[in-house]
Design an enzyme around this catalytic site. Structure first.
Site, PDB file in Angstrom:
ATOM      1  N   LYS A  38       1.000  -0.455   2.290  1.00 37.61           N
ATOM      2  CA  LYS A  38       0.660  -0.445   0.870  1.00 37.61           C
ATOM      3  C   LYS A  38      -0.767   0.046   0.654  1.00 37.61           C
ATOM      4  O   LYS A  38      -1.048   0.803  -0.267  1.00 37.61           O
ATOM      5  CB  LYS A  38       0.815  -1.870   0.334  1.00 37.61           C
ATOM      6  CG  LYS A  38       0.851  -1.982  -1.149  1.00 37.61           C
ATOM      7  CD  LYS A  38       1.165  -3.411  -1.542  1.00 37.61           C
ATOM      8  CE  LYS A  38       0.096  -4.353  -1.070  1.00 37.61           C
ATOM      9  NZ  LYS A  38      -0.708  -4.990  -2.112  1.00 37.61           N
TER      10      LYS A  38
ATOM     11  N   LYS B 282     -10.769 -10.216   7.287  1.00 37.99           N
ATOM     12  CA  LYS B 282     -10.693  -9.950   5.845  1.00 37.99           C
ATOM     13  C   LYS B 282     -12.023 -10.208   5.152  1.00 37.99           C
ATOM     14  O   LYS B 282     -12.406  -9.480   4.246  1.00 37.99           O
ATOM     15  CB  LYS B 282      -9.595 -10.791   5.213  1.00 37.99           C
ATOM     16  CG  LYS B 282      -8.223 -10.229   5.466  1.00 37.99           C
ATOM     17  CD  LYS B 282      -7.251 -10.596   4.359  1.00 37.99           C
ATOM     18  CE  LYS B 282      -5.896 -10.005   4.643  1.00 37.99           C
ATOM     19  NZ  LYS B 282      -4.805 -10.760   4.031  1.00 37.99           N
TER      20      LYS B 282
ATOM     21  N   LYS C 175       0.408   4.554   9.799  1.00 30.84           N
ATOM     22  CA  LYS C 175       1.366   3.463   9.666  1.00 30.84           C
ATOM     23  C   LYS C 175       1.702   3.259   8.184  1.00 30.84           C
ATOM     24  O   LYS C 175       0.801   3.284   7.342  1.00 30.84           O
ATOM     25  CB  LYS C 175       0.724   2.195  10.238  1.00 30.84           C
ATOM     26  CG  LYS C 175       1.565   0.972  10.084  1.00 30.84           C
ATOM     27  CD  LYS C 175       0.783  -0.285  10.430  1.00 30.84           C
ATOM     28  CE  LYS C 175       1.591  -1.486  10.002  1.00 30.84           C
ATOM     29  NZ  LYS C 175       0.828  -2.699   9.813  1.00 30.84           N
TER      30      LYS C 175
END
Ligand code: TRP
Ligand code: SF4
Length: 325
Positions: A196, A112, A193
């Site tokens: 969001k 991240k 996939k």
């Protein structure tokens, strides 16, 4: 009964991937486990600390999604992390015995840090994310934690911290095992996939016309341009979703009739939309009930808070006693 605990960050409405991947599993676990399910609002802050304006909405949406799919507050403790300050206290105490390299080598931290753009994630809170997660789990002495693959490093760190604590002081903490939720990935409307971040989701709370519209625009076999062109279901996202939703006779039929152009994409998608609508209808119905009765949702989180706090306080007292604090 084995104790199970899991949490989700409030980061928007849930979609079919969340439902089939995690929630159906949570729901089933309620039958033979003592369950704790909580909204990880402090965890959400670790990456979304700048704009918190939608936090309360997201927390509420998540709770309603859970209740609507059948997370049952009569059997499970449903609560909000920030309602139980013991999570923060245990996080602090565990942070004292957490070597920084354990956190820095965490793959999801590294990933991240590198890939999330537009946000500064070189914060103490973000580095300590897994310590907070360990506190969440250890506070309830959970035997098992239902999670996806991406969470395994966090679970491992939780186990390492429990061992470290138990060997430094007294054996108070329970090492949890991961209950892998291994549902095959649900395909989104663009064929990737469902996620969001791709904007290819169908939400549990999408009204029927929205679901049907999203299905209509779903990507198909790109080589099948005209109605009379034969298609290849193996490369078609609609077919992938049929495998998730339809029974084997329908799947076999489409597999055959797509290749011979006997069935058209419009019909094929409509069969699928019908299945999805069928599955979502009772959830929509339940959603409406909870939306119309906000006091009921408040009641659920208040009683969840009370019962979670009790268990948490008990463990925290043992932890403090062990640490002589
Ligand atoms: N990290 C989890 C996620 O992003 C959420 C979470 C926070 C959690 N605390 C937890 C999951 C404790 C299981 C147990 O999905
Ligand atoms: Fe895909 Fe169905 Fe069209 Fe075949 S008929 S290409 S499986 S949508």
């Amino acid at each position: 009964m084995q104790r199970v605990l899991s949490g989700m960050q409030p980061s928007g409405r849930l979609h079919l991937g969340n439902y089939l991947g995690a929630l159906t599993n949570w729901k089933a676990l309620q039958d033979d486990h003592e369950c704790f399910f909580f909204v990880a609002d402090w965890h959400a802050l670790s990456t979304n600390y700048e704009d918190t304006s939608r936090m309360t909405t997201y927390v509420r949406e998540l709770l309603i999604d859970w209740l609507a799919v059948g997370i049952d507050p009569e059997r499970s403790t449903v609560f909000i992390q920030s309602h139980v300050p013991a999570h923060a206290v245990l996080h602090l105490l565990l942070s004292m015995i957490t070597p920084i390299p354990w956190l820095e080598r965490n793959p999801s931290y590294k990933e991240k840090q590198e890939h999330v753009e537009g946000r500064d994630l070189s914060t103490h809170g973000f580095l300590g994310y897994p310590v907070l997660q360990a506190a969440d789990i250890l506070l309830y002495k959970a035997d098992a934690v239902p999670v996806g693959h991406d969470q395994l490093p966090h679970l491992e760190l939780t186990r390492e911290l429990a061992r470290r604590f138990n060997s430094l002081y007294t054996p108070v903490l329970v090492e949890p095992t991961a209950l892998l939720t291994d549902f095959p990935k649900v395909v989104g409307t663009d064929g990737r996939k469902m996620s969001k971040s791709y904007g290819n989701t169908i939400h549990l709370s999408d009204p029927e016309p929205v679901v049907r519209q999203k299905m209509k625009t779903m990507v198909t076999d790109p080589a099948r341009v005209r109605r009379n062109d034969p298609g290849n279901p193996e490369v078609c996202p609609v077919f992938a979703l049929h495998k998730t939703y339809s029974d084997s006779t329908v799947i076999d039929r489409i597999n055959h009739e797509c290749r011979t152009a006997a069935v058209g994409c419009i019909d094929c998608k409509q069969f699928l939309a019908n299945r999805i609508v069928e599955q979502l209808s009772p959830i929509w119905e339940a959603r409406r009930t909870f939306e119309a009765n906000p006091a009921r949702v408040d009641e659920v989180v208040q009683s969840g808070r009370a019962s979670a706090s009790k268990t948490a306080a008990h463990t925290l007292a043992e932890v403090k006693e062990a640490m002589k604090i």
